[in-house]
Design an enzyme around this catalytic site. Structure first.
Site, mmCIF file in Angstrom:
data_model
loop_
_atom_site.group_PDB
_atom_site.id
_atom_site.type_symbol
_atom_site.label_atom_id
_atom_site.label_comp_id
_atom_site.label_asym_id
_atom_site.label_seq_id
_atom_site.Cartn_x
_atom_site.Cartn_y
_atom_site.Cartn_z
ATOM 1 N N GLU A 58 0.817 -1.219 0.000
ATOM 2 C CA GLU A 58 0.000 0.000 0.000
ATOM 3 C C GLU A 58 0.850 1.268 0.000
ATOM 4 O O GLU A 58 0.371 2.352 0.341
ATOM 5 C CB GLU A 58 -0.916 0.000 1.226
ATOM 6 C CG GLU A 58 -1.859 -1.193 1.287
ATOM 7 C CD GLU A 58 -2.676 -1.211 2.564
ATOM 8 O OE1 GLU A 58 -3.574 -0.362 2.688
ATOM 9 O OE2 GLU A 58 -2.408 -2.052 3.429
ATOM 10 N N GLY A 61 -6.491 5.799 5.028
ATOM 11 C CA GLY A 61 -6.092 6.685 3.952
ATOM 12 C C GLY A 61 -6.551 8.117 4.179
ATOM 13 O O GLY A 61 -7.586 8.374 4.793
ATOM 14 N N ARG A 86 -10.461 3.702 11.622
ATOM 15 C CA ARG A 86 -11.701 3.469 10.876
ATOM 16 C C ARG A 86 -12.093 2.013 11.035
ATOM 17 O O ARG A 86 -11.254 1.114 10.935
ATOM 18 C CB ARG A 86 -11.481 3.796 9.395
ATOM 19 C CG ARG A 86 -12.758 4.112 8.638
ATOM 20 C CD ARG A 86 -12.497 4.242 7.148
ATOM 21 N NE ARG A 86 -12.340 2.931 6.538
ATOM 22 C CZ ARG A 86 -11.328 2.582 5.743
ATOM 23 N NH1 ARG A 86 -10.365 3.420 5.469
ATOM 24 N NH2 ARG A 86 -11.285 1.361 5.238
ATOM 25 N N GLU A 123 -13.091 -5.242 9.970
ATOM 26 C CA GLU A 123 -11.704 -4.972 10.361
ATOM 27 C C GLU A 123 -11.572 -3.544 10.861
ATOM 28 O O GLU A 123 -12.457 -2.710 10.677
ATOM 29 C CB GLU A 123 -10.759 -5.194 9.192
ATOM 30 C CG GLU A 123 -10.994 -4.279 8.007
ATOM 31 C CD GLU A 123 -10.015 -4.560 6.866
ATOM 32 O OE1 GLU A 123 -8.870 -4.095 6.958
ATOM 33 O OE2 GLU A 123 -10.408 -5.221 5.897
ATOM 34 N N SER A 174 -6.617 -2.414 1.935
ATOM 35 C CA SER A 174 -6.934 -1.813 0.628
ATOM 36 C C SER A 174 -7.526 -2.810 -0.371
ATOM 37 O O SER A 174 -7.344 -2.662 -1.579
ATOM 38 C CB SER A 174 -5.689 -1.145 0.028
ATOM 39 O OG SER A 174 -5.302 -0.032 0.787
ATOM 40 N N ASP A 230 -14.565 -0.979 9.597
ATOM 41 C CA ASP A 230 -15.389 -1.370 8.452
ATOM 42 C C ASP A 230 -16.443 -2.393 8.894
ATOM 43 O O ASP A 230 -16.128 -3.341 9.633
ATOM 44 C CB ASP A 230 -14.514 -1.966 7.350
ATOM 45 C CG ASP A 230 -13.559 -0.931 6.767
ATOM 46 O OD1 ASP A 230 -13.808 0.275 6.943
ATOM 47 O OD2 ASP A 230 -12.555 -1.328 6.145
ATOM 48 N N TYR A 253 -9.687 3.728 -5.025
ATOM 49 C CA TYR A 253 -8.616 4.680 -5.280
ATOM 50 C C TYR A 253 -8.596 5.287 -6.677
ATOM 51 O O TYR A 253 -7.875 6.252 -6.915
ATOM 52 C CB TYR A 253 -7.257 4.005 -5.013
ATOM 53 C CG TYR A 253 -7.126 3.512 -3.600
ATOM 54 C CD1 TYR A 253 -7.098 4.405 -2.537
ATOM 55 C CD2 TYR A 253 -7.045 2.152 -3.307
ATOM 56 C CE1 TYR A 253 -7.001 3.959 -1.229
ATOM 57 C CE2 TYR A 253 -6.941 1.697 -2.001
ATOM 58 C CZ TYR A 253 -6.915 2.613 -0.972
ATOM 59 O OH TYR A 253 -6.818 2.183 0.317
ATOM 60 N N ASN A 255 -8.904 -0.260 10.645
ATOM 61 C CA ASN A 255 -7.765 0.361 9.971
ATOM 62 C C ASN A 255 -7.171 1.388 10.929
ATOM 63 O O ASN A 255 -7.838 2.360 11.284
ATOM 64 C CB ASN A 255 -8.210 1.054 8.681
ATOM 65 C CG ASN A 255 -8.789 0.066 7.682
ATOM 66 O OD1 ASN A 255 -8.092 -0.506 6.885
ATOM 67 N ND2 ASN A 255 -10.110 -0.141 7.762
#
Length: 322
Positions: free
Chosen positions: A30, A286, A264, A280, A160, A266, A226, A282
């Site tokens: 990433e 990003g 974050r 998960e 990602s 999810d 992205y 993060n």
């Protein structure tokens, strides 16, 4: 959104941060996303008068730590194996007594390992899809039968959407495993929850408005995250009691994984039952033009520059006053 009341900034003078390293890039899968995020953070901090400098990768940071060139680190490395989300760089900074943004060693390492994060959540009664941990040589077809198709096959330690395959037919299992084993670590086979894909940003002790992600294609994959300009981000993603519930679950999951600062979570919401399932955490999300934490923060009244400032403030001692 009027329900979000943030405390006043703890500091107003950028000089109180000293010299800040914005840690970006690295050598993980990433890395390029991290560089994009890092450029945005660097620009935002400098716009607010912070003396911020880009540092690319862990070896460069190690050299800077030895030479005591910085006062704190804004970590925006993504991933593991040269990324900054697996606890390795956090341990390095702890050893040097260097303040840094984001989760500590334990929260970072645990969250990068999706299997063990699930084990912690399940032990606390937090909802997450049923799963099988796959080791080399395991019978993936038997694993899929135990869960029931459809399933998701993915590396247990990547982010990602790297190496992820949704499998609806037994004949496609082998190719899914072939893709996932290109990446280091264990594999995870997980019950596929069909429904709404949501995410909840966390800033300090506050769960920000959820975002419901609606890609133009069928899945929210790497391209939709992205590259594509037609992915829809609905914020808040839910209303009323459902919005409160998802934020409560996300904050509980974040804390259970030993995380702090910002991140974050999810989540999937089953189309039929309406139940939430944690996917998960993060720990260094990003910060690109497509990224979700800035979108959610903006909805709650924090612009990008202010968000970066608030994240950096978390590296200061608790007693620091404005």
């Amino acid at each position: 959104m009027s329900s979000f009341v943030f405390p006043s900034p703890r500091v107003t003078d950028p000089a109180q941060f000293g010299r800040v390293a914005v840690l970006l890039g690295g050598t993980s899968s990433e890395a390029e996303v991290s560089r994009d995020s890092g450029r945005n953070v660097l620009e935002a901090l400098r716009a607010r008068g912070v003396d911020a400098v880009a540092v690319d990768g862990i070896p460069a940071l190690a050299e800077a730590l030895v030479q005591r060139r910085f006062d704190r680190v804004f970590n925006i490395l993504h991933g593991h194996k040269g990324g900054g989300e697996d606890g390795v760089v956090q341990g390095l900074m702890e050893a040097f007594g260097m303040p840094y943004t984001g989760s500590p060693v334990l929260g970072s390492a645990l969250s990068m390992d999706k299997v063990r994060t699930k084990q912690v959540w399940l032990s606390l009664g937090l909802p997450t899809p049923r799963y099988v941990r796959l080791l080399k040589g395991d019978d993936v077809h038997a694993a899929a039968r135990s869960l029931g198709l459809p399933v998701i096959v993915k590396p247990a330690n990547e982010g990602s959407s790297v190496g992820v395959t949704r499998v609806f037919a037994d004949a496609d299992l082998d190719s899914a495993v072939e893709l996932a084993i290109r990446y280091d670590g264990e594999l995870l086979m997980e019950q596929l929850i069909e429904g709404d894909e949501l995410t909840v940003a966390v800033l300090g002790d506050i769960a920000l408005p959820s975002i419901r992600i609606v890609p133009k294609g069928q899945w929210y994959d790497y391209h939709a995250k992205y590259v594509a300009e037609d992915t829809q981000y609905l914020c808040p993603g839910l209303e009323g009691a459902a919005e409160e519930e998802i934020r409560d679950i996300a904050l509980a999951a974040f804390r259970a994984a030993g995380c702090r600062g910002w991140g974050r979570v999810d989540v999937m919401r089953d189309r039929n039952s309406g139940r939430f399932y944690l996917l998960e955490v993060n720990t260094a999300p990003g910060m690109t033009s497509h990224s979700l934490v800035p979108k959610s923060a903006g909805k709650a009244g924090l612009g990008f520059e202010e968000l970066c400032w608030r994240i950096l403030e978390q590296t200061l001692p608790e007693e620091t006053l404005a």
